[in-house]
Write a protein that holds these residues in place. Sequence first.
Motif, PDB file in Angstrom:
ATOM      1  N   LEU A 140      17.525 -14.200   2.864  1.00 17.47           N
ATOM      2  CA  LEU A 140      16.595 -13.288   2.216  1.00 17.47           C
ATOM      3  C   LEU A 140      16.935 -11.839   2.531  1.00 17.47           C
ATOM      4  CD1 LEU A 140      13.331 -15.256   3.065  1.00 17.47           C
ATOM      5  CD2 LEU A 140      14.299 -14.960   0.778  1.00 17.47           C
ATOM      6  N   THR A 141      16.986 -11.003   1.495  1.00 20.33           N
ATOM      7  CA  THR A 141      17.095  -9.562   1.640  1.00 20.33           C
ATOM      8  C   THR A 141      15.746  -8.970   1.271  1.00 20.33           C
ATOM      9  OG1 THR A 141      19.444  -9.573   1.072  1.00 20.33           O
ATOM     10  CG2 THR A 141      18.281  -7.475   0.881  1.00 20.33           C
ATOM     11  N   PHE A 142      15.093  -8.358   2.238  1.00 21.84           N
ATOM     12  CA  PHE A 142      13.733  -7.877   2.050  1.00 21.84           C
ATOM     13  C   PHE A 142      13.680  -6.407   1.656  1.00 21.84           C
ATOM     14  CE2 PHE A 142      10.835 -11.174   3.608  1.00 21.84           C
ATOM     15  CZ  PHE A 142      11.677 -12.016   4.320  1.00 21.84           C
ATOM     16  N   GLY A 143      12.624  -6.052   0.916  1.00 18.08           N
ATOM     17  CA  GLY A 143      12.290  -4.661   0.707  1.00 18.08           C
ATOM     18  C   GLY A 143      11.605  -4.119   1.953  1.00 18.08           C
ATOM     19  N   GLY A 144      11.259  -2.843   1.912  1.00 15.47           N
ATOM     20  CA  GLY A 144      10.697  -2.192   3.087  1.00 15.47           C
ATOM     21  C   GLY A 144       9.229  -2.476   3.350  1.00 15.47           C
ATOM     22  N   GLY A 145       8.545  -3.080   2.387  1.00  7.17           N
ATOM     23  CA  GLY A 145       7.151  -3.447   2.600  1.00  7.17           C
ATOM     24  C   GLY A 145       6.158  -2.464   2.010  1.00  7.17           C
ATOM     25  N   THR A 146       5.001  -2.965   1.629  1.00  8.09           N
ATOM     26  CA  THR A 146       3.890  -2.151   1.143  1.00  8.09           C
ATOM     27  C   THR A 146       2.633  -2.585   1.870  1.00  8.09           C
ATOM     28  OG1 THR A 146       4.833  -1.890  -1.075  1.00  8.09           O
ATOM     29  CG2 THR A 146       2.446  -1.544  -0.840  1.00  8.09           C
ATOM     30  N   ARG A 147       2.008  -1.636   2.544  1.00  3.74           N
ATOM     31  CA  ARG A 147       0.760  -1.941   3.242  1.00  3.74           C
ATOM     32  C   ARG A 147      -0.388  -1.732   2.268  1.00  3.74           C
ATOM     33  NH1 ARG A 147      -0.488   0.455   9.116  1.00  3.74           N
ATOM     34  NH2 ARG A 147       1.224  -0.958   9.569  1.00  3.74           N
ATOM     35  N   VAL A 148      -1.115  -2.802   1.984  1.00  6.91           N
ATOM     36  CA  VAL A 148      -2.227  -2.750   1.036  1.00  6.91           C
ATOM     37  C   VAL A 148      -3.549  -2.814   1.795  1.00  6.91           C
ATOM     38  CG1 VAL A 148      -3.382  -3.933  -0.871  1.00  6.91           C
ATOM     39  CG2 VAL A 148      -0.878  -3.797  -0.814  1.00  6.91           C
ATOM     40  N   LEU A 149      -4.428  -1.879   1.492  1.00  9.33           N
ATOM     41  CA  LEU A 149      -5.774  -1.879   2.055  1.00  9.33           C
ATOM     42  C   LEU A 149      -6.767  -1.974   0.909  1.00  9.33           C
ATOM     43  CD1 LEU A 149      -7.758  -1.554   4.408  1.00  9.33           C
ATOM     44  CD2 LEU A 149      -7.606   0.927   4.072  1.00  9.33           C
ATOM     45  N   VAL A 150      -7.584  -3.006   0.934  1.00  9.20           N
ATOM     46  CA  VAL A 150      -8.608  -3.190  -0.087  1.00  9.20           C
ATOM     47  C   VAL A 150      -9.947  -2.801   0.516  1.00  9.20           C
ATOM     48  CG1 VAL A 150      -9.706  -4.788  -1.686  1.00  9.20           C
ATOM     49  CG2 VAL A 150      -7.287  -5.073  -1.099  1.00  9.20           C
ATOM     50  N   LYS A 151     -10.554  -1.768  -0.058  1.00 10.89           N
ATOM     51  CA  LYS A 151     -11.824  -1.269   0.457  1.00 10.89           C
ATOM     52  C   LYS A 151     -12.986  -2.000  -0.206  1.00 10.89           C
ATOM     53  CE  LYS A 151     -10.669   3.286   2.171  1.00 10.89           C
ATOM     54  NZ  LYS A 151     -11.088   4.715   2.200  1.00 10.89           N
ATOM     55  N   PRO A 152     -13.980  -2.409   0.583  1.00 16.30           N
ATOM     56  CA  PRO A 152     -15.115  -3.157   0.023  1.00 16.30           C
ATOM     57  C   PRO A 152     -16.018  -2.285  -0.839  1.00 16.30           C
ATOM     58  CG  PRO A 152     -15.403  -2.800   2.373  1.00 16.30           C
ATOM     59  CD  PRO A 152     -14.047  -2.282   2.046  1.00 16.30           C
TER      60      PRO A 152
END
Lengths: 113, 115
Positions: free
Chosen positions: A101-113
């Motif tokens: 697997l070659t991965f991307g750098g990532g995305t941090r997702v925050l879902v606000k209530p």
Amino acid sequence: QQQVKQSPQSLIVQKGGISIINCAYENTAFDYFPWYQQFPGKGPALLIAIRPDVSEKKEGRFTISFNKSAKQFSLHIMDSQPGDSATYFCAASMEAAGNKLTFGGGTRVLVKP
Amino acid sequence: ETGVTQSPTHLIKTRGQQVTLRCSSQSGHNTVSWYQQALGQGPQFIFQYYREEENGRGNFPPRFSGLQFPNYSSELNVNALELDDSALYLCASSALWSLTMGGYTFGSGTRLTVV
């Protein structure tokens, strides 16, 4: 050498909204494109995956869109929930290279209530 | 089905030392891969083992070495530790036949800190 580029680095979305994460790849020999979800203190877990002969795949609230000519693919999270708050990684692999697997750098997702 | 187990969970080592990380594969899996995940980055492929032999290696120096045992468990050894080796080390196992279908199961990793 970054063969898979991912954007954005971070994302804040309201509960019920749509999260969209984009990835671009360089190597046209890639033949498998998975998305992984990672929670703090845990390893990545496979979320959904697609092959280049398919333009879209949907599993529940998660959809991958794939554009082979543009060498881009994206993850859409519909009706985002606070429990979706995590880091998401796109990845690519090719059978000819042992499916590493070659991965991307990532995305941090925050879902606000 | 117990999943992939890694030990230890956390480790602090001094620059120049050697370290061994361990991984127990998920039942039925005969392929194991190791990845290095620096803070805030995506995992980077180190190497993969199938039937006790290395069958793929990423862009890591020879001081990173590994073993796979007959029971498909695995070790990652790093010699002459450098500060940049500080990272989360992930083990992923799979049955070879399922690799093309994304059959990797990742462990929770070992957090290595080199001081």
